[in-house]
Motif scaffolding. Structure first.
Motif, mmCIF file in Angstrom:
data_model
loop_
_atom_site.group_PDB
_atom_site.id
_atom_site.type_symbol
_atom_site.label_atom_id
_atom_site.label_comp_id
_atom_site.label_asym_id
_atom_site.label_seq_id
_atom_site.Cartn_x
_atom_site.Cartn_y
_atom_site.Cartn_z
ATOM 1 N N MET A 1 0.875 -1.181 -0.160
ATOM 2 C CA MET A 1 -0.132 0.125 0.102
ATOM 3 C C MET A 1 0.895 1.213 -0.071
ATOM 4 O O MET A 1 1.776 1.349 1.055
ATOM 5 C CB MET A 1 -0.921 0.071 1.174
ATOM 6 N N SER A 2 0.865 2.006 -1.099
ATOM 7 C CA SER A 2 1.789 3.084 -1.215
ATOM 8 C C SER A 2 1.055 4.512 -0.874
ATOM 9 O O SER A 2 1.848 5.327 -0.450
ATOM 10 C CB SER A 2 2.275 3.187 -2.582
ATOM 11 N N HIS A 3 -0.290 4.326 -0.691
ATOM 12 C CA HIS A 3 -1.007 5.699 -0.551
ATOM 13 C C HIS A 3 -2.264 5.317 0.323
ATOM 14 O O HIS A 3 -2.994 4.136 -0.349
ATOM 15 C CB HIS A 3 -1.499 6.474 -1.707
ATOM 16 N N GLU B 1 -9.972 5.139 3.687
ATOM 17 C CA GLU B 1 -9.023 4.166 3.992
ATOM 18 C C GLU B 1 -8.840 4.080 5.512
ATOM 19 O O GLU B 1 -8.662 3.023 6.327
ATOM 20 C CB GLU B 1 -8.100 3.705 2.898
ATOM 21 N N LEU B 2 -8.067 5.293 5.912
ATOM 22 C CA LEU B 2 -7.741 5.238 7.236
ATOM 23 C C LEU B 2 -8.696 4.943 8.258
ATOM 24 O O LEU B 2 -8.486 4.178 9.436
ATOM 25 C CB LEU B 2 -7.014 6.721 7.542
ATOM 26 N N GLY C 1 4.519 -2.180 6.945
ATOM 27 C CA GLY C 1 4.428 -1.256 5.835
ATOM 28 C C GLY C 1 3.167 -0.650 5.782
ATOM 29 O O GLY C 1 3.385 0.583 5.259
ATOM 30 N N THR C 2 1.960 -1.244 6.089
ATOM 31 C CA THR C 2 0.812 -0.481 6.046
ATOM 32 C C THR C 2 0.678 0.490 7.166
ATOM 33 O O THR C 2 0.418 1.577 7.029
ATOM 34 C CB THR C 2 -0.439 -1.426 6.385
ATOM 35 N N ARG C 3 1.321 0.139 8.364
ATOM 36 C CA ARG C 3 1.213 1.146 9.484
ATOM 37 C C ARG C 3 1.962 2.430 9.121
ATOM 38 O O ARG C 3 1.712 3.197 9.247
ATOM 39 C CB ARG C 3 1.658 0.668 10.555
ATOM 40 N N ALA C 4 3.303 2.321 8.533
ATOM 41 C CA ALA C 4 4.066 3.453 7.918
ATOM 42 C C ALA C 4 3.266 4.152 6.983
ATOM 43 O O ALA C 4 3.289 5.389 6.894
ATOM 44 C CB ALA C 4 5.263 2.682 7.295
ATOM 45 N N THR C 5 2.493 3.522 6.164
ATOM 46 C CA THR C 5 1.619 4.308 4.887
ATOM 47 C C THR C 5 0.754 4.972 5.694
ATOM 48 O O THR C 5 0.421 6.439 5.500
ATOM 49 C CB THR C 5 1.115 3.358 4.148
ATOM 50 N N PHE C 6 0.119 4.567 6.842
ATOM 51 C CA PHE C 6 -0.849 5.367 7.552
ATOM 52 C C PHE C 6 -0.228 6.397 8.312
ATOM 53 O O PHE C 6 -0.977 7.531 8.489
ATOM 54 C CB PHE C 6 -1.411 4.441 8.712
ATOM 55 N N ASP C 7 0.819 6.145 9.049
ATOM 56 C CA ASP C 7 1.703 7.111 9.734
ATOM 57 C C ASP C 7 1.950 8.218 8.670
ATOM 58 O O ASP C 7 1.740 9.804 9.121
ATOM 59 C CB ASP C 7 2.909 6.502 10.173
ATOM 60 N N LEU C 8 2.386 8.194 7.449
ATOM 61 C CA LEU C 8 2.749 9.148 6.444
ATOM 62 C C LEU C 8 1.420 10.199 6.351
ATOM 63 O O LEU C 8 1.429 11.113 6.471
ATOM 64 C CB LEU C 8 3.275 8.393 5.160
ATOM 65 N N HIS C 9 0.343 9.123 6.039
ATOM 66 C CA HIS C 9 -0.904 10.074 5.739
ATOM 67 C C HIS C 9 -1.436 11.038 6.853
ATOM 68 O O HIS C 9 -1.815 12.032 6.838
ATOM 69 C CB HIS C 9 -2.097 9.015 5.406
ATOM 70 N N LEU C 10 -1.078 10.413 8.171
ATOM 71 C CA LEU C 10 -1.516 11.354 9.398
ATOM 72 C C LEU C 10 -0.571 12.573 9.475
ATOM 73 O O LEU C 10 -0.917 13.542 9.942
ATOM 74 C CB LEU C 10 -1.177 10.213 10.621
#
Length: 80
Positions: free
Chosen positions: A1-3, A8-9, A24-33
């Motif tokens: 998941m890149s975005h 989705e969050l 990896g998914t958590r890192a993507t969520f963290d980036l969105h946050l």
């Protein structure tokens, strides 16, 4: 998941808070946050709600422990 989108969050917020997402998914969520103040606010209110509910549950348990046996028996026999 890149975005990840806001929708989705929110859909996976319980898994995020419970640390159930893979790294990896958590890192993507963290980036969105990091870039989405609305989702940060939503996450904060979500966590606050969890804390409030836990507090109520703890208080109920405390009250149940301190309740007289007669009261507990009476409540158990109340017809619904």
């Amino acid at each position: 998941m890149s975005h990840v989108t806001c929708i989705e969050l929110i859909a996976f917020l319980d898994a995020y808070v419970d640390l159930e997402l893979d790294a990896g998914t958590r890192a993507t969520f963290d980036l969105h946050l990091l870039v989405c103040p609305s989702c940060r606010a939503y996450l904060a209110s979500y966590r606050e709600t969890i804390d409030l509910i836990r507090g109520v549950a703890e208080k109920e348990e405390e009250l149940a422990r301190d309740a007289p046996a007669e009261l507990i028996d009476a409540v158990k026999h109340v017809k619904r």
